[in-house]
Design a protein around this motif. Structure first.
Motif, PDB file in Angstrom:
ATOM      1  N   GLU A   1      63.888  22.416  84.150  1.00 28.06           N
ATOM      2  CA  GLU A   1      63.093  23.758  84.332  1.00 28.06           C
ATOM      3  C   GLU A   1      63.235  24.575  85.315  1.00 28.06           C
ATOM      4  OE1 GLU A   1      58.928  22.750  83.949  1.00 28.06           O
ATOM      5  OE2 GLU A   1      59.305  21.698  82.213  1.00 28.06           O
ATOM      6  N   ASP A   2      63.641  24.124  86.531  1.00 23.13           N
ATOM      7  CA  ASP A   2      63.958  24.660  87.772  1.00 23.13           C
ATOM      8  C   ASP A   2      65.240  25.614  87.775  1.00 23.13           C
ATOM      9  OD1 ASP A   2      65.564  22.547  88.123  1.00 23.13           O
ATOM     10  OD2 ASP A   2      65.104  22.512  90.285  1.00 23.13           O
ATOM     11  N   THR A   3      66.063  25.790  86.923  1.00 23.56           N
ATOM     12  CA  THR A   3      67.183  26.191  86.897  1.00 23.56           C
ATOM     13  C   THR A   3      67.123  27.679  87.018  1.00 23.56           C
ATOM     14  OG1 THR A   3      68.360  24.608  85.442  1.00 23.56           O
ATOM     15  CG2 THR A   3      69.606  26.724  85.678  1.00 23.56           C
ATOM     16  N   ARG A   4      68.043  28.537  88.138  1.00 26.97           N
ATOM     17  CA  ARG A   4      67.861  29.828  88.083  1.00 26.97           C
ATOM     18  C   ARG A   4      68.777  30.464  87.164  1.00 26.97           C
ATOM     19  NH1 ARG A   4      64.749  31.878  91.881  1.00 26.97           N
ATOM     20  NH2 ARG A   4      66.072  33.460  92.469  1.00 26.97           N
ATOM     21  N   ILE A   5      68.356  31.134  86.366  1.00 26.40           N
ATOM     22  CA  ILE A   5      69.315  31.810  85.265  1.00 26.40           C
ATOM     23  C   ILE A   5      69.349  33.248  85.172  1.00 26.40           C
ATOM     24  CG2 ILE A   5      70.039  31.875  82.664  1.00 26.40           C
ATOM     25  CD1 ILE A   5      68.011  29.527  82.267  1.00 26.40           C
ATOM     26  N   VAL A   6      70.693  33.829  85.125  1.00 29.75           N
ATOM     27  CA  VAL A   6      70.922  35.029  85.356  1.00 29.75           C
ATOM     28  C   VAL A   6      71.725  35.396  83.853  1.00 29.75           C
ATOM     29  CG1 VAL A   6      72.293  37.186  86.400  1.00 29.75           C
ATOM     30  CG2 VAL A   6      71.031  35.481  87.563  1.00 29.75           C
ATOM     31  N   MET A   7      71.235  36.487  83.266  1.00 30.30           N
ATOM     32  CA  MET A   7      71.841  36.717  82.018  1.00 30.30           C
ATOM     33  C   MET A   7      72.771  37.962  82.138  1.00 30.30           C
ATOM     34  SD  MET A   7      72.211  36.846  78.828  1.00 30.30           S
ATOM     35  CE  MET A   7      71.130  35.493  77.946  1.00 30.30           C
ATOM     36  N   LEU A   8      74.190  38.069  81.638  1.00 32.27           N
ATOM     37  CA  LEU A   8      75.008  39.007  81.955  1.00 32.27           C
ATOM     38  C   LEU A   8      75.425  39.666  80.434  1.00 32.27           C
ATOM     39  CD1 LEU A   8      77.942  37.815  84.050  1.00 32.27           C
ATOM     40  CD2 LEU A   8      76.306  39.694  84.614  1.00 32.27           C
ATOM     41  N   THR A   9      75.535  40.873  80.450  1.00 31.64           N
ATOM     42  CA  THR A   9      76.161  41.388  79.059  1.00 31.64           C
ATOM     43  C   THR A   9      76.770  42.800  79.402  1.00 31.64           C
ATOM     44  OG1 THR A   9      75.340  41.979  76.906  1.00 31.64           O
ATOM     45  CG2 THR A   9      73.878  42.574  78.717  1.00 31.64           C
TER      46      THR A   9
ATOM     47  N   ARG B   1      76.640  24.143  75.938  1.00 33.41           N
ATOM     48  CA  ARG B   1      75.852  23.084  75.714  1.00 33.41           C
ATOM     49  C   ARG B   1      76.233  21.705  76.212  1.00 33.41           C
ATOM     50  NH1 ARG B   1      75.546  25.597  69.875  1.00 33.41           N
ATOM     51  NH2 ARG B   1      73.154  26.405  69.971  1.00 33.41           N
ATOM     52  N   ALA B   2      77.624  21.501  76.046  1.00 35.86           N
ATOM     53  CA  ALA B   2      78.282  20.254  76.496  1.00 35.86           C
ATOM     54  C   ALA B   2      78.025  20.105  78.036  1.00 35.86           C
ATOM     55  CB  ALA B   2      79.844  20.182  76.218  1.00 35.86           C
ATOM     56  N   VAL B   3      78.119  20.967  78.783  1.00 37.06           N
ATOM     57  CA  VAL B   3      77.932  20.848  80.232  1.00 37.06           C
ATOM     58  C   VAL B   3      76.380  20.707  80.727  1.00 37.06           C
ATOM     59  CG1 VAL B   3      77.856  22.057  82.329  1.00 37.06           C
ATOM     60  CG2 VAL B   3      79.672  22.323  80.965  1.00 37.06           C
ATOM     61  N   ILE B   4      75.317  21.454  79.527  1.00 41.33           N
ATOM     62  CA  ILE B   4      74.021  21.192  79.826  1.00 41.33           C
ATOM     63  C   ILE B   4      73.613  19.836  79.638  1.00 41.33           C
ATOM     64  CG2 ILE B   4      71.755  21.973  78.949  1.00 41.33           C
ATOM     65  CD1 ILE B   4      73.327  25.190  78.563  1.00 41.33           C
ATOM     66  N   LYS B   5      74.129  19.171  78.644  1.00 40.49           N
ATOM     67  CA  LYS B   5      73.944  18.002  78.149  1.00 40.49           C
ATOM     68  C   LYS B   5      74.253  16.839  79.147  1.00 40.49           C
ATOM     69  CE  LYS B   5      73.524  18.641  73.288  1.00 40.49           C
ATOM     70  NZ  LYS B   5      74.074  18.645  71.884  1.00 40.49           N
ATOM     71  N   SER B   6      75.518  17.053  79.709  1.00 39.38           N
ATOM     72  CA  SER B   6      76.122  16.066  80.525  1.00 39.38           C
ATOM     73  C   SER B   6      75.215  16.140  82.111  1.00 39.38           C
ATOM     74  CB  SER B   6      77.570  16.287  80.498  1.00 39.38           C
ATOM     75  OG  SER B   6      77.869  17.433  81.071  1.00 39.38           O
ATOM     76  N   ASP B   7      75.225  17.393  82.612  1.00 37.42           N
ATOM     77  CA  ASP B   7      74.949  17.548  83.969  1.00 37.42           C
ATOM     78  C   ASP B   7      74.117  18.976  84.129  1.00 37.42           C
ATOM     79  OD1 ASP B   7      74.378  17.306  86.495  1.00 37.42           O
ATOM     80  OD2 ASP B   7      76.312  17.924  87.238  1.00 37.42           O
ATOM     81  N   PRO B   8      72.950  19.130  83.630  1.00 38.49           N
ATOM     82  CA  PRO B   8      72.224  20.407  83.780  1.00 38.49           C
ATOM     83  C   PRO B   8      72.357  20.960  85.264  1.00 38.49           C
ATOM     84  CG  PRO B   8      70.642  18.632  82.710  1.00 38.49           C
ATOM     85  CD  PRO B   8      71.907  18.047  83.232  1.00 38.49           C
ATOM     86  N   PRO B   9      72.691  22.109  85.176  1.00 35.57           N
ATOM     87  CA  PRO B   9      72.988  22.808  86.422  1.00 35.57           C
ATOM     88  C   PRO B   9      71.541  23.458  87.110  1.00 35.57           C
ATOM     89  CG  PRO B   9      73.493  24.515  84.699  1.00 35.57           C
ATOM     90  CD  PRO B   9      73.132  23.232  84.056  1.00 35.57           C
ATOM     91  N   LYS B  10      71.821  23.605  88.551  1.00 35.99           N
ATOM     92  CA  LYS B  10      70.605  24.007  89.239  1.00 35.99           C
ATOM     93  C   LYS B  10      70.800  25.786  88.983  1.00 35.99           C
ATOM     94  CE  LYS B  10      67.517  24.743  92.464  1.00 35.99           C
ATOM     95  NZ  LYS B  10      66.084  24.535  92.170  1.00 35.99           N
ATOM     96  N   TYR B  11      71.775  26.343  88.995  1.00 37.60           N
ATOM     97  CA  TYR B  11      71.992  27.728  88.775  1.00 37.60           C
ATOM     98  C   TYR B  11      72.811  28.046  87.368  1.00 37.60           C
ATOM     99  CZ  TYR B  11      70.642  27.985  93.504  1.00 37.60           C
ATOM    100  OH  TYR B  11      69.884  27.949  94.811  1.00 37.60           O
ATOM    101  N   ALA B  12      72.672  29.147  86.764  1.00 37.29           N
ATOM    102  CA  ALA B  12      73.305  29.254  85.780  1.00 37.29           C
ATOM    103  C   ALA B  12      73.613  30.886  85.360  1.00 37.29           C
ATOM    104  CB  ALA B  12      72.814  28.991  84.181  1.00 37.29           C
ATOM    105  N   VAL B  13      74.807  31.431  85.066  1.00 37.59           N
ATOM    106  CA  VAL B  13      75.111  32.818  84.673  1.00 37.59           C
ATOM    107  C   VAL B  13      75.587  32.510  83.425  1.00 37.59           C
ATOM    108  CG1 VAL B  13      76.407  34.823  85.161  1.00 37.59           C
ATOM    109  CG2 VAL B  13      75.527  33.385  86.996  1.00 37.59           C
ATOM    110  N   VAL B  14      75.073  33.375  82.272  1.00 38.35           N
ATOM    111  CA  VAL B  14      75.370  33.313  80.819  1.00 38.35           C
ATOM    112  C   VAL B  14      75.386  34.682  80.194  1.00 38.35           C
ATOM    113  CG1 VAL B  14      74.320  32.443  78.678  1.00 38.35           C
ATOM    114  CG2 VAL B  14      73.740  31.100  80.678  1.00 38.35           C
ATOM    115  N   ASP B  15      76.474  34.919  79.631  1.00 41.49           N
ATOM    116  CA  ASP B  15      76.710  36.168  78.851  1.00 41.49           C
ATOM    117  C   ASP B  15      75.887  36.139  77.611  1.00 41.49           C
ATOM    118  OD1 ASP B  15      77.832  38.696  78.416  1.00 41.49           O
ATOM    119  OD2 ASP B  15      79.923  37.760  77.396  1.00 41.49           O
ATOM    120  N   LEU B  16      75.454  37.330  77.258  1.00 41.20           N
ATOM    121  CA  LEU B  16      74.744  37.336  76.289  1.00 41.20           C
ATOM    122  C   LEU B  16      75.441  37.060  74.824  1.00 41.20           C
ATOM    123  CD1 LEU B  16      71.964  38.166  74.707  1.00 41.20           C
ATOM    124  CD2 LEU B  16      72.802  40.580  74.677  1.00 41.20           C
TER     125      LEU B  16
END
Length: 189
Positions: free
Chosen positions: A88-96, A54-69
């Motif tokens: 809105e244009d961030t490309r997000i991949v969910m990992l789990t 959340r801290a990273v998203i608030k300070s500088d929203p990324p263009k790409y993201a990989v997020v664990d479930l």
């Protein structure tokens, strides 16, 4: 772990803005995938929790993201919503490590472009992040077993019941304790 992009071949695939947020509570995996993505040209920011993400998203929203479930302090699906709200244009991949179809569908509905089961390697993650819209994914070499299909169905109903064990057991005509034992186990192969 902030470095500047370096690989010219990959720069064409990822574009000029190559900021990548990776959120995973498995420290060794997080650092390994972070180094691998840096070597492919991303400027990587690492987070080991929902709060750090959340801290990273608030300070500088990324263009790409990989997020664990599943994270130690919450659910990665929450971060997908927050990333989408910030950019809105961030490309997000969910990992789990707890892959199931219901969660994958939920992640995609929230805005993820792909869903990968662990252990995903850096090549899988990079391919998912840089895949063009409409580009087809190779079919799996080993399709799901009957046990896995059953498990997936139970997970889907569980998600549809808002993760309510009693309601899920009722809908599946199954004893609640039996369902709890099934939900506590990892997915069959």
């Amino acid at each position: 772990m902030n470095t500047q992009p370096g690989n010219n071949d990959n720069n064409e695939l990822i574009g000029e803005e190559a900021t990548l947020l990776i959120v995973d509570d498995d420290g060794p995996f997080l650092r390994r995938i972070g180094r691998a993505m840096e070597s492919r040209g991303f400027t990587v920011e690492l987070a080991e929790s929902v709060a750090a993400g959340r801290a990273v998203i608030k300070s500088d929203p990324p263009k790409y993201a990989v997020v664990d479930l599943r994270l130690s302090d919450g659910n990665g699906l929450e971060l997908i919503e927050e990333i989408r709200a910030a950019r809105e244009d961030t490309r997000i991949v969910m990992l789990t490590g707890y892959g199931n179809i219901a969660t994958a569908v939920n992640a995609v509905k929230l805005g993820a472009i792909d869903y990968l089961a662990k252990p995903a390697d850096a090549d899988d993650v990079f391919a998912a992040l840089t895949r063009k819209p409409g580009e087809k994914v190779e079919p799996p070499e080993n399709p799901m077993s009957a046990d896995r299909v059953r498990w997936e169905h139970i997970q889907r109903v569980y998600e549809m019941c808002d993760r309510n064990v009693s309601e899920t057991a009722r809908r599946l005509n199954m004893h609640r304790r039996t369902l709890q034992r099934i939900l506590a186990k990892r997915a069959p192969r």
